[in-house]
Design an enzyme around this catalytic site. Sequence first.
Site, short mmCIF file in Angstrom:
data_model
loop_
_atom_site.label_atom_id
_atom_site.label_comp_id
_atom_site.label_asym_id
_atom_site.label_seq_id
_atom_site.Cartn_x
_atom_site.Cartn_y
_atom_site.Cartn_z
N ILE A 65 6.72 21.15 -24.40
CA ILE A 65 7.81 21.14 -25.29
C ILE A 65 7.37 22.24 -26.39
CG2 ILE A 65 9.27 19.86 -26.80
CD1 ILE A 65 8.24 17.40 -25.09
N PHE A 72 3.29 18.42 -32.09
CA PHE A 72 3.60 18.07 -30.55
C PHE A 72 1.84 17.50 -30.01
CE2 PHE A 72 6.74 21.22 -31.56
CZ PHE A 72 7.74 20.65 -30.87
N THR A 115 8.03 9.57 -28.78
CA THR A 115 8.44 9.47 -27.56
C THR A 115 9.35 8.03 -27.51
OG1 THR A 115 7.87 8.56 -25.23
CG2 THR A 115 6.11 8.36 -26.90
N ASP A 116 10.17 7.76 -26.80
CA ASP A 116 10.80 6.51 -26.60
C ASP A 116 10.09 5.38 -25.78
OD1 ASP A 116 10.87 7.42 -24.07
OD2 ASP A 116 13.09 7.45 -23.56
N GLU A 117 8.88 5.97 -25.48
CA GLU A 117 7.94 5.01 -24.68
C GLU A 117 7.50 3.82 -25.61
OE1 GLU A 117 6.01 6.49 -21.28
OE2 GLU A 117 7.04 8.23 -21.18
N TYR A 149 -0.86 5.42 -22.88
CA TYR A 149 -0.25 6.59 -23.59
C TYR A 149 0.75 6.04 -24.81
CZ TYR A 149 3.52 10.12 -24.20
OH TYR A 149 4.39 10.76 -24.81
N LYS A 152 0.52 6.57 -28.67
CA LYS A 152 1.59 7.30 -29.42
C LYS A 152 2.25 6.25 -30.60
CE LYS A 152 3.45 10.96 -28.96
NZ LYS A 152 3.10 12.30 -29.47
N ASN A 181 15.05 7.38 -10.73
CA ASN A 181 14.25 8.59 -10.31
C ASN A 181 14.88 8.96 -9.02
OD1 ASN A 181 12.71 8.24 -12.61
ND2 ASN A 181 11.01 6.88 -11.44
P1 NAD Z 1 1.84 18.82 -22.89
O1 NAD Z 1 0.94 17.67 -22.46
O2 NAD Z 1 2.53 19.73 -21.96
O3 NAD Z 1 1.37 19.67 -24.11
C1 NAD Z 1 0.35 19.03 -24.90
C2 NAD Z 1 -0.33 20.12 -25.63
O4 NAD Z 1 -1.33 19.58 -26.76
C3 NAD Z 1 -1.00 21.12 -24.72
O5 NAD Z 1 -0.85 22.59 -24.92
C4 NAD Z 1 -2.61 20.73 -25.22
O6 NAD Z 1 -3.34 21.72 -24.76
C5 NAD Z 1 -2.44 20.43 -26.65
N1 NAD Z 1 -3.46 19.65 -27.07
C6 NAD Z 1 -4.05 18.36 -26.27
N2 NAD Z 1 -5.11 18.01 -27.31
C7 NAD Z 1 -5.20 18.68 -28.20
C8 NAD Z 1 -6.21 18.58 -29.21
N3 NAD Z 1 -7.08 17.59 -29.49
N4 NAD Z 1 -6.11 19.62 -30.45
C9 NAD Z 1 -4.91 20.65 -30.17
N5 NAD Z 1 -4.13 20.79 -29.07
C10 NAD Z 1 -4.32 19.93 -28.23
O7 NAD Z 1 2.85 17.65 -23.72
P2 NAD Z 1 4.40 17.82 -23.84
O8 NAD Z 1 5.15 17.24 -22.82
O9 NAD Z 1 4.85 19.23 -24.31
O10 NAD Z 1 4.59 17.02 -25.28
C11 NAD Z 1 4.60 17.29 -26.50
C12 NAD Z 1 4.73 16.03 -27.52
O11 NAD Z 1 5.93 15.46 -27.14
C13 NAD Z 1 3.78 14.98 -27.13
O12 NAD Z 1 3.47 14.52 -28.43
C14 NAD Z 1 4.62 13.99 -26.36
O13 NAD Z 1 4.04 12.77 -26.64
C15 NAD Z 1 5.83 14.22 -27.08
N6 NAD Z 1 7.02 13.88 -26.26
C16 NAD Z 1 7.14 14.37 -24.94
C17 NAD Z 1 8.01 13.91 -23.93
C18 NAD Z 1 8.30 14.62 -22.56
O14 NAD Z 1 8.86 14.13 -21.65
N7 NAD Z 1 7.08 15.51 -22.19
C19 NAD Z 1 9.31 13.33 -24.50
C20 NAD Z 1 9.14 12.81 -25.68
C21 NAD Z 1 7.93 13.02 -26.50
P1 TYD Z 2 6.65 11.13 -15.71
O1 TYD Z 2 7.41 12.50 -15.43
O2 TYD Z 2 5.28 10.80 -15.50
O3 TYD Z 2 7.36 10.67 -17.07
P2 TYD Z 2 7.21 9.24 -17.87
O4 TYD Z 2 6.13 8.18 -16.92
O5 TYD Z 2 6.69 9.58 -19.17
O6 TYD Z 2 8.70 8.72 -17.78
O7 TYD Z 2 7.39 10.31 -14.59
C1 TYD Z 2 8.89 10.06 -14.59
C2 TYD Z 2 9.47 8.84 -13.71
O8 TYD Z 2 9.09 9.35 -12.38
C3 TYD Z 2 8.38 7.56 -13.92
O9 TYD Z 2 9.42 6.42 -13.85
C4 TYD Z 2 7.46 7.48 -12.86
C5 TYD Z 2 8.31 8.38 -11.83
N1 TYD Z 2 7.21 9.07 -11.07
C6 TYD Z 2 7.33 9.25 -9.54
O10 TYD Z 2 8.03 8.49 -8.79
N2 TYD Z 2 6.51 9.77 -8.72
C7 TYD Z 2 5.55 10.80 -9.23
O11 TYD Z 2 4.75 11.56 -8.46
C8 TYD Z 2 5.44 10.98 -10.77
C9 TYD Z 2 4.69 11.86 -11.45
C10 TYD Z 2 6.42 9.92 -11.30
#
Ligand code: NAD
Ligand code: TYD
Length: 361
Positions: A17, A84, A137-139, A163, A167, A262
């Site tokens: 993101i 992030f 996150t919503d989690e 996780y 958060k 899913n």
């Molecule tokens: P990601 O795992 O793709 O990226 C995380 C980034 O943080 C990476 O580039 C990593 O190198 C960097 N990082 C990790 N540890 C670090 C440290 N100690 N110092 C500096 N950099 C560090 O994650 P994402 O999916 O892009 O998520 C970004 C943010 O958004 C997170 O805080 C996550 O909780 C939140 N978020 C993600 C989702 C989702 O669906 N992916 C949804 C809601 C909120």
């Molecule tokens: P994920 O992308 O890991 O996001 P989150 O757990 O943060 O919601 O998973 C999304 C949904 O997909 C979650 O309900 C777990 C499920 N999932 C599978 O069924 N198989 C998989 O291999 C993975 C990675 C996730």
Amino acid sequence: MTDRKQRILVTGGAGFIGSNFVLQAVAAGDAVINVDLLTYAGNRANLGAIEDNPAHVFVQGDICDPESMGRVFREHRPDAVVHFAAESHVDRSILDPGAFIRTNVQGTYTLLEQAKGYWSRLAEEERRGFRFLHVSTDEVYGSLGPEDAAFSETTPYAPNSPYAASKAASDHLVRAYFHTYGLPVITTNCSNNYGPFQFPEKLIPLMVLNALEGKRLPVYGDGQNVRDWLYVGDHCSAIRTVLQRGLPGETYNVGGNSEKANLEVVHAICDLVDGLRPDARIGERRRLIEFVPDRPGHDRRYAIDARKIARELGWRPSITFEEGMRRTVTWYLENSEWVENVRTGAYREWIRQNYEARLAQ
Ligand code: NAD
Ligand code: TYD
């Protein structure tokens, strides 16, 4: 959107993101200082399009390190922080929670301390304009039953995975820095994102690549867990809106109004890949689906009530699930070099750890 150009300190801007946000912010005329440790999830190739753009400065650094973070604030003097950086994968948090406590809790605390020190020494006008936007996150709200109302900003926290708990802890620290010190923080709690540059350990890119290659599609449990999917570009535009117009001390829920089980998501991926890359040897991709042992403590349903951000700040998602999925699948099919570069030895080791035993059952 009000066009106030800013100098933004982004943490984690080489991740999924974060990199989408940095590209969007630079395109909109902001300057970005991007601090990222480049863990397995961080990838500078995500930022290739702005490699030589002077509006983007990349600093490899750890948010847990107060000295280097303090130096970044002093040298670059940001108007705002968008935080992030995190460990972000639930399955990894089950196998190794310690890394999540370190980065998500200790790292957020360290960043807040450095931000507070910097902010407290700013001149009056800059102090008033400064923002610390914490991306969450919503989690943190836990799991919903099928008939429950969607998560709102007043839903009590009930995190269920390491996780989500890490958060939640970081959200509480951010809140405390507003109430105790007056640091102008804002928190956003967003639902599941998908789109370009997502590391292929998460559901959608993992399934796209496995489907493309004719590999098994490991669906946890009965496949009826529900997530509320948001295209990453919409999440980034929500964050930019909150940065411009959100109120310090407030939290905003961000979601796609797009709840899907899913199995429904995996079906959509199979059909798109069949259409874009038909392969007679593989046949219909849906037949690759395999139900595998569930994730421990697997939250059943997430859903976001995003009415506050719509009402107060005028933000709404603009990309439908169908359009976002078409864009996403097409992106993974067209970026095979990016895919090959992220599937390193460490990635293959993760796939072995998480799936070998599951797929053998
Ligand atoms: P990601 O795992 O793709 O990226 C995380 C980034 O943080 C990476 O580039 C990593 O190198 C960097 N990082 C990790 N540890 C670090 C440290 N100690 N110092 C500096 N950099 C560090 O994650 P994402 O999916 O892009 O998520 C970004 C943010 O958004 C997170 O805080 C996550 O909780 C939140 N978020 C993600 C989702 C989702 O669906 N992916 C949804 C809601 C909120
Ligand atoms: P994920 O992308 O890991 O996001 P989150 O757990 O943060 O919601 O998973 C999304 C949904 O997909 C979650 O309900 C777990 C499920 N999932 C599978 O069924 N198989 C998989 O291999 C993975 C990675 C996730």
